[in-house]
Design a protein around this motif. Structure first.
Motif, PDB file in Angstrom:
ATOM      1  N   ALA A   1       0.815  -1.223   0.000  1.00 52.50           N
ATOM      2  CA  ALA A   1       0.000   0.000   0.000  1.00 52.50           C
ATOM      3  C   ALA A   1       0.847   1.271   0.000  1.00 52.50           C
ATOM      4  O   ALA A   1       0.387   2.323  -0.442  1.00 52.50           O
ATOM      5  N   ASP A   2       2.101   1.180   0.463  1.00 51.32           N
ATOM      6  CA  ASP A   2       2.973   2.360   0.473  1.00 51.32           C
ATOM      7  C   ASP A   2       3.681   2.571  -0.867  1.00 51.32           C
ATOM      8  O   ASP A   2       4.493   3.484  -1.011  1.00 51.32           O
ATOM      9  N   GLY A   3       3.375   1.729  -1.859  1.00 51.43           N
ATOM     10  CA  GLY A   3       3.954   1.882  -3.187  1.00 51.43           C
ATOM     11  C   GLY A   3       5.215   1.087  -3.431  1.00 51.43           C
ATOM     12  O   GLY A   3       5.768   1.114  -4.525  1.00 51.43           O
ATOM     13  N   ASN A   4       5.680   0.350  -2.421  1.00 51.01           N
ATOM     14  CA  ASN A   4       6.884  -0.464  -2.596  1.00 51.01           C
ATOM     15  C   ASN A   4       6.553  -1.744  -3.361  1.00 51.01           C
ATOM     16  O   ASN A   4       5.543  -2.387  -3.091  1.00 51.01           O
ATOM     17  N   PRO A   5       7.439  -2.116  -4.298  1.00 58.97           N
ATOM     18  CA  PRO A   5       7.235  -3.367  -5.029  1.00 58.97           C
ATOM     19  C   PRO A   5       7.474  -4.576  -4.126  1.00 58.97           C
ATOM     20  O   PRO A   5       7.973  -4.431  -3.007  1.00 58.97           O
ATOM     21  N   PRO A   6       7.115  -5.768  -4.602  1.00 61.08           N
ATOM     22  CA  PRO A   6       7.311  -6.974  -3.797  1.00 61.08           C
ATOM     23  C   PRO A   6       8.773  -7.140  -3.357  1.00 61.08           C
ATOM     24  O   PRO A   6       9.684  -6.979  -4.174  1.00 61.08           O
ATOM     25  N   SER A   7       8.976  -7.432  -2.087  1.00 59.95           N
ATOM     26  CA  SER A   7      10.321  -7.591  -1.528  1.00 59.95           C
ATOM     27  C   SER A   7      11.099  -8.664  -2.262  1.00 59.95           C
ATOM     28  O   SER A   7      10.580  -9.735  -2.554  1.00 59.95           O
ATOM     29  N   GLY A   8      12.346  -8.347  -2.561  1.00 60.27           N
ATOM     30  CA  GLY A   8      13.223  -9.292  -3.243  1.00 60.27           C
ATOM     31  C   GLY A   8      13.071  -9.283  -4.752  1.00 60.27           C
ATOM     32  O   GLY A   8      13.832  -9.943  -5.454  1.00 60.27           O
ATOM     33  N   HIS A   9      12.099  -8.527  -5.268  1.00 57.11           N
ATOM     34  CA  HIS A   9      11.852  -8.494  -6.713  1.00 57.11           C
ATOM     35  C   HIS A   9      11.857  -7.062  -7.244  1.00 57.11           C
ATOM     36  O   HIS A   9      11.318  -6.788  -8.311  1.00 57.11           O
ATOM     37  N   GLU A  10      12.490  -6.149  -6.489  1.00 60.93           N
ATOM     38  CA  GLU A  10      12.450  -4.729  -6.827  1.00 60.93           C
ATOM     39  C   GLU A  10      13.026  -4.427  -8.217  1.00 60.93           C
ATOM     40  O   GLU A  10      12.418  -3.681  -8.979  1.00 60.93           O
ATOM     41  N   LEU A  11      14.192  -4.995  -8.528  1.00 62.92           N
ATOM     42  CA  LEU A  11      14.831  -4.689  -9.812  1.00 62.92           C
ATOM     43  C   LEU A  11      13.976  -5.131 -10.994  1.00 62.92           C
ATOM     44  O   LEU A  11      13.756  -4.363 -11.934  1.00 62.92           O
ATOM     45  N   GLN A  12      13.486  -6.359 -10.939  1.00 59.77           N
ATOM     46  CA  GLN A  12      12.652  -6.866 -12.028  1.00 59.77           C
ATOM     47  C   GLN A  12      11.336  -6.089 -12.109  1.00 59.77           C
ATOM     48  O   GLN A  12      10.854  -5.774 -13.194  1.00 59.77           O
ATOM     49  N   ALA A  13      10.767  -5.745 -10.953  1.00 60.21           N
ATOM     50  CA  ALA A  13       9.525  -4.971 -10.935  1.00 60.21           C
ATOM     51  C   ALA A  13       9.749  -3.618 -11.605  1.00 60.21           C
ATOM     52  O   ALA A  13       8.941  -3.185 -12.438  1.00 60.21           O
ATOM     53  N   HIS A  14      10.866  -2.939 -11.269  1.00 60.87           N
ATOM     54  CA  HIS A  14      11.130  -1.620 -11.849  1.00 60.87           C
ATOM     55  C   HIS A  14      11.360  -1.686 -13.352  1.00 60.87           C
ATOM     56  O   HIS A  14      10.988  -0.760 -14.073  1.00 60.87           O
ATOM     57  N   GLU A  15      11.946  -2.777 -13.841  1.00 61.83           N
ATOM     58  CA  GLU A  15      12.079  -2.941 -15.298  1.00 61.83           C
ATOM     59  C   GLU A  15      10.688  -2.953 -15.941  1.00 61.83           C
ATOM     60  O   GLU A  15      10.468  -2.319 -16.973  1.00 61.83           O
ATOM     61  N   ASN A  16       9.763  -3.662 -15.318  1.00 59.18           N
ATOM     62  CA  ASN A  16       8.390  -3.724 -15.838  1.00 59.18           C
ATOM     63  C   ASN A  16       7.694  -2.368 -15.718  1.00 59.18           C
ATOM     64  O   ASN A  16       6.958  -1.970 -16.623  1.00 59.18           O
ATOM     65  N   TYR A  17       7.896  -1.653 -14.606  1.00 52.81           N
ATOM     66  CA  TYR A  17       7.271  -0.340 -14.437  1.00 52.81           C
ATOM     67  C   TYR A  17       7.737   0.619 -15.536  1.00 52.81           C
ATOM     68  O   TYR A  17       6.938   1.348 -16.114  1.00 52.81           O
ATOM     69  N   ARG A  18       9.054   0.610 -15.815  1.00 53.63           N
ATOM     70  CA  ARG A  18       9.574   1.482 -16.872  1.00 53.63           C
ATOM     71  C   ARG A  18       8.978   1.095 -18.222  1.00 53.63           C
ATOM     72  O   ARG A  18       8.547   1.961 -18.979  1.00 53.63           O
ATOM     73  N   ALA A  19       8.933  -0.198 -18.517  1.00 57.36           N
ATOM     74  CA  ALA A  19       8.409  -0.670 -19.801  1.00 57.36           C
ATOM     75  C   ALA A  19       6.933  -0.314 -19.979  1.00 57.36           C
ATOM     76  O   ALA A  19       6.489  -0.016 -21.094  1.00 57.36           O
ATOM     77  N   GLU A  20       6.173  -0.332 -18.883  1.00 56.48           N
ATOM     78  CA  GLU A  20       4.728  -0.082 -18.955  1.00 56.48           C
ATOM     79  C   GLU A  20       4.364   1.374 -18.688  1.00 56.48           C
ATOM     80  O   GLU A  20       3.197   1.748 -18.808  1.00 56.48           O
ATOM     81  N   GLY A  21       5.329   2.204 -18.296  1.00 47.93           N
ATOM     82  CA  GLY A  21       5.047   3.599 -18.000  1.00 47.93           C
ATOM     83  C   GLY A  21       4.271   3.805 -16.705  1.00 47.93           C
ATOM     84  O   GLY A  21       3.499   4.750 -16.575  1.00 47.93           O
ATOM     85  N   THR A  22       4.480   2.930 -15.738  1.00 45.58           N
ATOM     86  CA  THR A  22       3.811   3.047 -14.441  1.00 45.58           C
ATOM     87  C   THR A  22       4.309   4.299 -13.721  1.00 45.58           C
ATOM     88  O   THR A  22       5.520   4.487 -13.597  1.00 45.58           O
ATOM     89  N   PRO A  23       3.404   5.173 -13.244  1.00 47.92           N
ATOM     90  CA  PRO A  23       3.839   6.387 -12.538  1.00 47.92           C
ATOM     91  C   PRO A  23       4.587   6.055 -11.238  1.00 47.92           C
ATOM     92  O   PRO A  23       4.103   5.271 -10.433  1.00 47.92           O
ATOM     93  N   LEU A  24       5.762   6.657 -11.081  1.00 48.40           N
ATOM     94  CA  LEU A  24       6.570   6.452  -9.879  1.00 48.40           C
ATOM     95  C   LEU A  24       6.618   7.735  -9.055  1.00 48.40           C
ATOM     96  O   LEU A  24       6.377   8.823  -9.567  1.00 48.40           O
ATOM     97  N   ARG A  25       6.933   7.567  -7.773  1.00 50.69           N
ATOM     98  CA  ARG A  25       7.119   8.715  -6.887  1.00 50.69           C
ATOM     99  C   ARG A  25       8.403   9.427  -7.314  1.00 50.69           C
ATOM    100  O   ARG A  25       9.248   8.838  -7.986  1.00 50.69           O
ATOM    101  N   PRO A  26       8.587  10.689  -6.878  1.00 50.33           N
ATOM    102  CA  PRO A  26       9.811  11.419  -7.248  1.00 50.33           C
ATOM    103  C   PRO A  26      11.102  10.689  -6.866  1.00 50.33           C
ATOM    104  O   PRO A  26      12.106  10.835  -7.559  1.00 50.33           O
ATOM    105  N   ASP A  27      11.078   9.890  -5.785  1.00 52.06           N
ATOM    106  CA  ASP A  27      12.290   9.147  -5.388  1.00 52.06           C
ATOM    107  C   ASP A  27      12.632   8.035  -6.376  1.00 52.06           C
ATOM    108  O   ASP A  27      13.729   7.489  -6.338  1.00 52.06           O
ATOM    109  N   GLY A  28      11.683   7.677  -7.256  1.00 48.65           N
ATOM    110  CA  GLY A  28      11.918   6.650  -8.264  1.00 48.65           C
ATOM    111  C   GLY A  28      11.915   5.232  -7.735  1.00 48.65           C
ATOM    112  O   GLY A  28      12.055   4.290  -8.497  1.00 48.65           O
ATOM    113  N   ARG A  29      11.764   5.062  -6.430  1.00 45.81           N
ATOM    114  CA  ARG A  29      11.812   3.721  -5.842  1.00 45.81           C
ATOM    115  C   ARG A  29      10.435   3.135  -5.615  1.00 45.81           C
ATOM    116  O   ARG A  29      10.281   1.922  -5.558  1.00 45.81           O
ATOM    117  N   ARG A  30       9.436   4.022  -5.450  1.00 52.30           N
ATOM    118  CA  ARG A  30       8.087   3.545  -5.152  1.00 52.30           C
ATOM    119  C   ARG A  30       7.116   3.994  -6.237  1.00 52.30           C
ATOM    120  O   ARG A  30       7.301   5.030  -6.860  1.00 52.30           O
TER     121      ARG A  30
END
Length: 100
Positions: free
Chosen positions: A61-90
């Motif tokens: 609920a705080d916007g963090n991707p599944p633990s242990g899968h952050e790198l792969q999740a962020h690759e998918n977020y970039r590919a899909e254009g998922t809006p991220l927080r300014p910190d780029g992590r959530r």
């Protein structure tokens, strides 16, 4: 030991498959969409069977991707254009949450 998903797990996986690219739901949102269980039950289903569905679209609920899968999740977020927080992590839940 691996087993076939039960009726609840199938409902969770079906709900996750309906989340459009670039959108997300929290574990609690998925439970609400399914109509039973809670965030922990959804997390359990995702940990056991989530590899076959777009798992990166179900996040905390705080916007963090599944633990242990952050790198792969962020690759998918970039590919899909998922809006991220300014910190780029959530993920920006206000802009990315799917209304179903």
């Amino acid at each position: 030991m691996w087993s076939e998903p039960d009726e609840y797990a199938e409902a969770v996986l079906d709900a996750v498959e309906r989340i459009p690219p670039g959108r997300v739901l929290s574990y609690g949102d998925v439970a609400e969409l399914v109509g039973r269980g809670g965030p922990r039950q959804v997390g359990r289903v995702m940990s056991l069977y989530g590899g076959a569905v777009p798992w990166w679209r179900v996040i905390r609920a705080d916007g963090n991707p599944p633990s242990g899968h952050e790198l792969q999740a962020h690759e998918n977020y970039r590919a899909e254009g998922t809006p991220l927080r300014p910190d780029g992590r959530r993920v920006d839940m206000a802009r990315a949450r799917w209304t179903g």
